[in-house]
Design an enzyme around this catalytic site. Structure first.
Site, PDB file in Angstrom:
ATOM      1  CE  LYS A  22      27.665  35.264  41.830  1.00 22.62           C
ATOM      2  NZ  LYS A  22      27.724  36.386  40.871  1.00 22.62           N
ATOM      3  CG  ASN A  23      31.249  37.265  41.833  1.00 22.33           C
ATOM      4  OD1 ASN A  23      30.485  36.720  41.041  1.00 22.33           O
ATOM      5  ND2 ASN A  23      30.860  38.186  42.694  1.00 22.33           N
ATOM      6  NE  ARG A  92      28.398  44.609  34.845  1.00 24.62           N
ATOM      7  CZ  ARG A  92      28.372  45.710  34.109  1.00 24.62           C
ATOM      8  NH1 ARG A  92      27.318  45.989  33.381  1.00 24.62           N
ATOM      9  NH2 ARG A  92      29.398  46.527  34.098  1.00 24.62           N
ATOM     10  CB  CYS A 116      21.800  41.375  39.680  1.00 21.49           C
ATOM     11  SG  CYS A 116      21.661  39.803  40.505  1.00 21.49           S
ATOM     12  NE  ARG A 121      26.215  45.154  37.745  1.00 20.14           N
ATOM     13  CZ  ARG A 121      26.231  43.878  38.087  1.00 20.14           C
ATOM     14  NH1 ARG A 121      25.106  43.207  38.150  1.00 20.14           N
ATOM     15  NH2 ARG A 121      27.356  43.274  38.354  1.00 20.14           N
ATOM     16  N   PRO A 122      27.186  50.409  33.850  1.00 16.38           N
ATOM     17  CG  PRO A 122      28.154  52.521  34.121  1.00 16.38           C
ATOM     18  CD  PRO A 122      27.414  51.454  34.848  1.00 16.38           C
ATOM     19  CG  ASP A 124      32.025  53.976  31.619  1.00 19.66           C
ATOM     20  OD1 ASP A 124      31.605  52.997  32.265  1.00 19.66           O
ATOM     21  OD2 ASP A 124      32.359  55.047  32.163  1.00 19.66           O
ATOM     22  CG  ASP A 303      28.439  41.034  45.841  1.00 19.76           C
ATOM     23  OD1 ASP A 303      27.733  41.896  45.297  1.00 19.76           O
ATOM     24  OD2 ASP A 303      29.320  40.393  45.242  1.00 19.76           O
ATOM     25  CB  VAL A 325      29.566  49.431  45.250  1.00 25.09           C
ATOM     26  CG1 VAL A 325      30.055  48.760  43.973  1.00 25.09           C
ATOM     27  CG2 VAL A 325      30.694  49.543  46.268  1.00 25.09           C
ATOM     28  NE  ARG A 395      22.345  35.446  37.831  1.00 25.67           N
ATOM     29  CZ  ARG A 395      22.629  36.715  37.638  1.00 25.67           C
ATOM     30  NH1 ARG A 395      21.679  37.613  37.726  1.00 25.67           N
ATOM     31  NH2 ARG A 395      23.849  37.101  37.346  1.00 25.67           N
TER      32      ARG A 395
HETATM   33  N1  EPU Z   1      31.161  50.777  36.611  1.00 30.27           N
HETATM   34  C1  EPU Z   1      31.230  51.796  35.702  1.00 30.27           C
HETATM   35  N2  EPU Z   1      31.725  51.536  34.451  1.00 30.27           N
HETATM   36  C2  EPU Z   1      32.162  50.305  34.094  1.00 30.27           C
HETATM   37  C3  EPU Z   1      32.098  49.259  35.026  1.00 30.27           C
HETATM   38  C4  EPU Z   1      31.587  49.520  36.288  1.00 30.27           C
HETATM   39  O1  EPU Z   1      30.830  52.917  36.011  1.00 30.27           O
HETATM   40  O2  EPU Z   1      32.598  50.139  32.938  1.00 30.27           O
HETATM   41  C5  EPU Z   1      30.587  51.019  37.957  1.00 30.27           C
HETATM   42  C6  EPU Z   1      29.291  50.231  38.179  1.00 30.27           C
HETATM   43  O3  EPU Z   1      28.190  50.905  37.643  1.00 30.27           O
HETATM   44  C7  EPU Z   1      29.242  50.121  39.671  1.00 30.27           C
HETATM   45  C8  EPU Z   1      30.698  50.053  40.080  1.00 30.27           C
HETATM   46  O4  EPU Z   1      31.446  50.518  38.952  1.00 30.27           O
HETATM   47  O5  EPU Z   1      28.642  51.254  40.235  1.00 30.27           O
HETATM   48  C9  EPU Z   1      31.182  48.683  40.474  1.00 30.27           C
HETATM   49  O6  EPU Z   1      31.056  47.775  39.408  1.00 30.27           O
HETATM   50  P1  EPU Z   1      32.130  46.630  39.115  1.00 30.27           P
HETATM   51  O7  EPU Z   1      32.522  46.743  37.689  1.00 30.27           O
HETATM   52  O8  EPU Z   1      33.178  46.681  40.162  1.00 30.27           O
HETATM   53  O9  EPU Z   1      31.249  45.352  39.347  1.00 30.27           O
HETATM   54  P2  EPU Z   1      31.025  44.124  38.358  1.00 30.27           P
HETATM   55  O10 EPU Z   1      32.313  43.697  37.799  1.00 30.27           O
HETATM   56  O11 EPU Z   1      29.895  44.427  37.462  1.00 30.27           O
HETATM   57  C10 EPU Z   1      31.433  42.368  40.247  1.00 30.27           C
HETATM   58  C11 EPU Z   1      30.676  41.208  40.834  1.00 30.27           C
HETATM   59  C12 EPU Z   1      29.465  41.717  41.579  1.00 30.27           C
HETATM   60  C13 EPU Z   1      29.959  42.638  42.696  1.00 30.27           C
HETATM   61  C14 EPU Z   1      30.806  43.769  42.101  1.00 30.27           C
HETATM   62  C15 EPU Z   1      31.430  44.681  43.135  1.00 30.27           C
HETATM   63  C16 EPU Z   1      31.151  39.422  39.295  1.00 30.27           C
HETATM   64  C17 EPU Z   1      30.650  38.481  38.269  1.00 30.27           C
HETATM   65  N3  EPU Z   1      30.265  40.307  39.775  1.00 30.27           N
HETATM   66  O12 EPU Z   1      30.525  43.042  39.380  1.00 30.27           O
HETATM   67  O13 EPU Z   1      28.824  40.581  42.152  1.00 30.27           O
HETATM   68  O14 EPU Z   1      28.856  43.182  43.390  1.00 30.27           O
HETATM   69  O15 EPU Z   1      31.874  43.225  41.313  1.00 30.27           O
HETATM   70  O16 EPU Z   1      32.231  43.968  44.014  1.00 30.27           O
HETATM   71  O17 EPU Z   1      32.313  39.360  39.686  1.00 30.27           O
HETATM   72  C18 EPU Z   1      27.015  39.309  42.966  1.00 30.27           C
HETATM   73  O18 EPU Z   1      27.799  38.350  43.059  1.00 30.27           O
HETATM   74  O19 EPU Z   1      25.852  39.297  43.472  1.00 30.27           O
HETATM   75  C19 EPU Z   1      27.441  40.517  42.252  1.00 30.27           C
HETATM   76  C20 EPU Z   1      26.595  41.441  41.805  1.00 30.27           C
END
Ligand code: EPU
Length: 416
Positions: A22-23, A92, A116, A121-122, A124, A303, A325, A395
């Site tokens: 998926k990701n 997201r 989710c 989940r910022p 920035d 995850d 995380v 999802r």
């Molecule tokens: N973060 C920031 N600022 C940002 C972006 C992220 O502070 O601009 C923080 C988040 O708040 C969090 C951490 O960084 O604490 C990790 O977030 P990340 O950006 O790595 O995660 P994501 O891209 O939002 C993807 C996966 C998630 C998976 C995470 C971590 C996708 C579509 N989603 O999310 O998958 O948990 O990486 O590996 O690729 C799931 O499949 O159930 C799922 C939630």
């Protein structure tokens, strides 16, 4: 309301094939916005989140044709610069259209994302990355407005190796003028799969340790790409085999991507056999307790934290599980405790006491992985468990109950 009715206690056995990730699928679909030629993706899982992203791309003007396990996307006509609010709030990952749209069209308007309920989940790091590439960023009526005549390569050091921010910047930088260096980038297999697709489309991308070097191109071409297997689905199915004390083979997976989980399963007393793309787990009578901290890849993946917690609930002793995380990934613990698990939480740290048995209950899925944890607990519990709010589980897991039933699980799906 759709629900699973699970009769627990049957050890799972047999083999099951894992779908594409998926990701990896979500950013790969979005990368098709970077070119006016056709992008064909293979091994695309039949998931709600994939439907959501394809809808988003279609609403932007992309031509999307979906087949059983492949998808063809052509962003060749006139594209809109404004993403559909409903789908971005649903998921997201849709926010990743921002970088490709601004790189291709010079402007993008994308609503602030949803997703989710797993904590703050910022965005920035996404926005700072695009600003570093020369984009102007403003917020207007709940949406982010980004403009740039032409993005320019830059050196960007991420304060945290965010998966989404790394993907956002990789895509934007592929069409920027000059070289971009991303330091402390995420190296999850799904990010590296996106880099592979972008290379096929003509971007020059190198990665050493956590540093990406991207030589931007003025134009990218179409490509054909097979997605990597879903390590979260594979891990969840292996844990389902282990928690029921069964013997389950997951076929079509990458054991190197599963290394943190496999190491932990071994430490907990499970038997493992790896044969090429097949991994077989044999569950212990009761798992030994283990101590785990989630971390960016190559650490233990966040995850798999909730499914792992379901497994450790039945350990012979107390395990410690620290979620480092996502601060809010604990909503599922109430359901497991209602089923008899002994889980206490201090900040981001769980202590999972380990009980001899769980009891079936009616529970509601809270998010994708939390819902999977409830299904695993139900498979191992005495009596019947009903899991509602399947929309969360679906999802991220395609035909989960069908796959588990093929391994001997007693699950009925009620679509009322
Ligand atoms: N973060 C920031 N600022 C940002 C972006 C992220 O502070 O601009 C923080 C988040 O708040 C969090 C951490 O960084 O604490 C990790 O977030 P990340 O950006 O790595 O995660 P994501 O891209 O939002 C993807 C996966 C998630 C998976 C995470 C971590 C996708 C579509 N989603 O999310 O998958 O948990 O990486 O590996 O690729 C799931 O499949 O159930 C799922 C939630």
């Amino acid at each position: 309301m759709e629900s699973y009715r699970i009769e627990g206690g049957a050890p799972l056995s047999g083999a099951v094939r894992v779908d594409g990730a998926k990701n990896a699928a979500l950013p790969a679909c979005i990368a098709s916005l970077l070119t006016d030629e056709r992008v064909v993706l293979h091994r695309v899982p039949q998931l709600r989140d994939v439907s959501t992203i394809l809808y988003t791309l279609g609403a932007l003007g992309g031509r999307v044709v979906r087949h059983a396990d492949h998808v063809s996307i052509s962003a060749c006509g006139s594209l809109s610069e404004e993403a559909d609010a409903y789908s971005v709030r649903q998921m997201r990952a849709s926010f990743l259209v921002l970088g490709p749209l601004v790189a291709r069209l010079g402007q993008a308007v994308v609503p602030l994302p949803g997703g989710c309920a797993i904590g703050r989940r910022p965005i920035d790091l996404h926005l700072d990355g695009l600003k570093a590439l020369g984009a102007r960023v403003a917020e207007k009526e709940g949406a982010v407005v980004v403009t740039a005549e032409r993005l320019r390569g830059a050196r960007i050091e991420l304060s945290y190796p965010s998966v989404g921010a790394t993907e956002q910047i990789l895509m934007a930088a592929s069409l920027a003028k000059g070289e971009t260096v991303i330091e402390n980038g995420a190296v999850e297999p799904e990010v590296e799969d996106l880099a592979r697709l972008l290379r096929k489309m003509g971007a020059e991308i190198e990665v050493v340790d956590r540093t990406y070097r991207v030589a931007g191109a003025s134009r990218l071409r179409g490509a054909e790409h097979e997605l990597i297997p879903d390590r979260m689905e594979a891990g969840t199915l292996l844990l389902a085999g282990a928690v029921t004390g069964g013997s389950v083979t997951v076929a079509g997976c990458r054991s190197d991507h599963l290394a943190p989980l496999l190491g932990l399963l071994e430490s907990s007393g499970a038997g493992l056999t790896i044969d090429g793309e097949m991994v077989t787990v044999r569950g212990p009578v009761r798992p030994l307790p283990v101590d785990v901290v989630t971390a960016p890849h190559p650490g233990f993946p966040t995850d798999l934290h909730p499914p792992l917690a379901a497994y450790l609930s039945l350990a012979a002793g107390a395990s410690s599980l620290v979620e480092a995380v996502f601060e809010g990934r604990f909503a599922y613990t109430d359901a497991l405790c209602a089923m008899g698990a002994r889980i206490t939480r201090t900040g981001a740290a769980l202590t999972i006491g380990g009980v001899e048995s769980l009891n079936g209950r009616a529970v509601a899925a809270t998010d994708i992985r939390g819902g999977a944890a409830m299904v695993l607990a139900g498979l191992a519990a005495d009596g019947y468990t009903t899991v509602t709010q399947l929309e969360h589980i679906e999802r991220g897991y395609a035909r989960l109950e069908e796959k588990l039933v093929s391994l001997g699980a007693r699950i009925e799906r009620d679509d009322e």
